[in-house]
Design an enzyme around this catalytic site. Structure first.
Site, PDB file in Angstrom:
ATOM      1  N   ASP A 212       4.577  23.262 -25.765  1.00 55.32           N
ATOM      2  CA  ASP A 212       4.413  22.595 -27.068  1.00 55.32           C
ATOM      3  C   ASP A 212       5.580  22.930 -27.985  1.00 55.32           C
ATOM      4  OD1 ASP A 212       3.346  25.100 -26.758  1.00 55.32           O
ATOM      5  OD2 ASP A 212       1.548  24.773 -27.952  1.00 55.32           O
ATOM      6  N   ASP A 236       7.992  15.674 -16.450  1.00 56.27           N
ATOM      7  CA  ASP A 236       7.924  14.224 -16.595  1.00 56.27           C
ATOM      8  C   ASP A 236       7.969  13.867 -18.091  1.00 56.27           C
ATOM      9  OD1 ASP A 236       7.513  11.570 -16.118  1.00 56.27           O
ATOM     10  OD2 ASP A 236       5.458  11.752 -15.418  1.00 56.27           O
TER      11      ASP A 236
END
Ligand code: NAD
Length: 343
Positions: A212, A236
């Protein structure tokens, strides 16, 4: 013996940018070029998205250069040709260089006359391609949907070692591991522990970030990062996020590397909105060719192509997505001109 390169143009702008990339490939190297069919147009012709013949050609090739394919709507059991190729040939390392070649002001995804100020970004995201939540172990238990996440010591070691070797070869200073080990204590705990075990064998800085925080810093302070290594799904998402720093998908190449062969593809898709207009940026596909030369140990040729791309960007010899007015083939011609003069 000449190395065999299977060229799969695919659909949409894949058919426009890949032929330009092949011009660079054959100009600077001596390869045997094979051609293969795949994608939606191929399906309309022969009812297969990735015909057996293409797979057989891929099997006998050392390298695959893949354009882009359009995903079909409403076709049951559709399997993406690119995922099949990655899986069939165990192409375990996904490599995405994020290099904006020093561009400072980009009019990209933010819309017309809205600029994104980007510093000189030059980082590489290396993503494990075979495990994680993408192994497809999903099931339903009454009204609960469950997905299994797989992270093995073996695959983690392999990708982390790949990242450090890549850093060593490319004279990079730091490898950062991105994870969520504070929550995913077992799976990412293993990945992180393995990262530091492998790091001990290299004289390269090693650090780690929670995913994050990394996704925030990637945009706010991209210069913090040099080489990033991470698991499949985080990689990804982060690599698509990082493409924003380029201002255009037309500057994003990628590689999928295995023990025996490698597949190179621009990150972008078939871009139906601009297909056939001759305005697709061929640089991502051409930068894939630079990666092919790196892969076969001819880094000087890879660097020459990257220099040519940088030169064209600095001179404004670019397609519309980067604020220019050149056509796809004209950009490629400029790159070829530069390369030919300096070879
Ligand atoms: P896209 O990457 O094709 O296009 C996104 C946006 O970026 C579009 O506005 C497009 O015009 C622009 N763009 C992309 N490449 C460009 C280039 N080289 N030069 C200039 N502008 C460029 O993504 P999408 O529109 O979401 O997908 C279109 C199709 O491609 C879909 O069917 C999707 O499933 C498929 N796709 C395929 C691959 C692949 O084959 N590897 C990857 C992504 C998407």
């Amino acid at each position: 013996m000449k190395r065999k390169v299977l060229v799969i143009e695919g659909d949409g702008i894949g058919k426009e940018v890949i032929p330009e990339a092949v011009k660079l490939l054959t100009l600077l190297g001596d390869f045997e070029i094979l051609k293969g069919d795949a994608g939606l147009e191929c399906y309309r012709r022969c009812k297969e998205f990735l015909p057996r013949e293409t797979l057989e050609k891929a099997e006998e090739s050392d390298i695959i250069l893949f354009g882009a394919v359009t995903s079909p709507k409403g076709v049951k059991d559709y399997k993406s040709p690119i995922l099949t190729l990655r899986k069939t040939f165990n192409l375990y390392a996904n490599v995405r260089p994020i290099n904006n070649f020093g561009l400072l002001r980009l009019e990209g995804y933010l819309g017309k006359n809205k600029f994104l100020d980007v510093k000189n970004v030059d980082l590489v995201i290396i993503r494990e391609n075979t495990e994680d939540l993408y192994v497809g172990f999903e099931r339903e238990l009454y009204d609960i949907a469950i997905a299994d996440r797989v992270v093995s010591k073996k695959a983690s070691e392999r990708i982390v070692r790949f990242a450090f070797e890549y850093a060593k070869e490319n004279k990079r200073k730091r490898v950062s591991c991105i994870h969520k080990a504070n929550v995913l204590k077992v799976t990412d705990g293993l990945f992180l522990k393995t990262f530091y075990e492998v790091a001990k064998n290299y004289k390269i800085e090693a650090d780690d970030y929670l995913v994050d925080s990394a996704s925030y810093l990637l945009i706010k302070e991209p210069e913090r990062f040099d080489i990033i290594v991470t698991t499949n799904m985080f990689g990804d998402i982060l690599s698509d996020e990082a493409s924003l720093l380029l201002g255009s998908l037309g500057l994003a190449p990628s590689a999928n590397i295995g023990e025996k062969k490698a597949l190179f593809e621009p990150v972008h898709g078939s871009a139906p909105d601009i297909a056939g207009k001759e305005i697709a940026n061929p640089m991502a596909a051409i930068l894939c060719v630079a990666m092919i030369f790196d892969y076969i140990g001819k880094k000087e040729k890879g660097n020459l192509i990257r220099e040519a791309v940088k030169h064209c960007i600095e001179e404004g010899k670019v397609t519309k997505d980067l604020g220019g007015s050149l056509k796809t083939h004209e950009v490629a011609e400029e790159i070829i001109k530069y390369v030919t003069n300096y070879e």
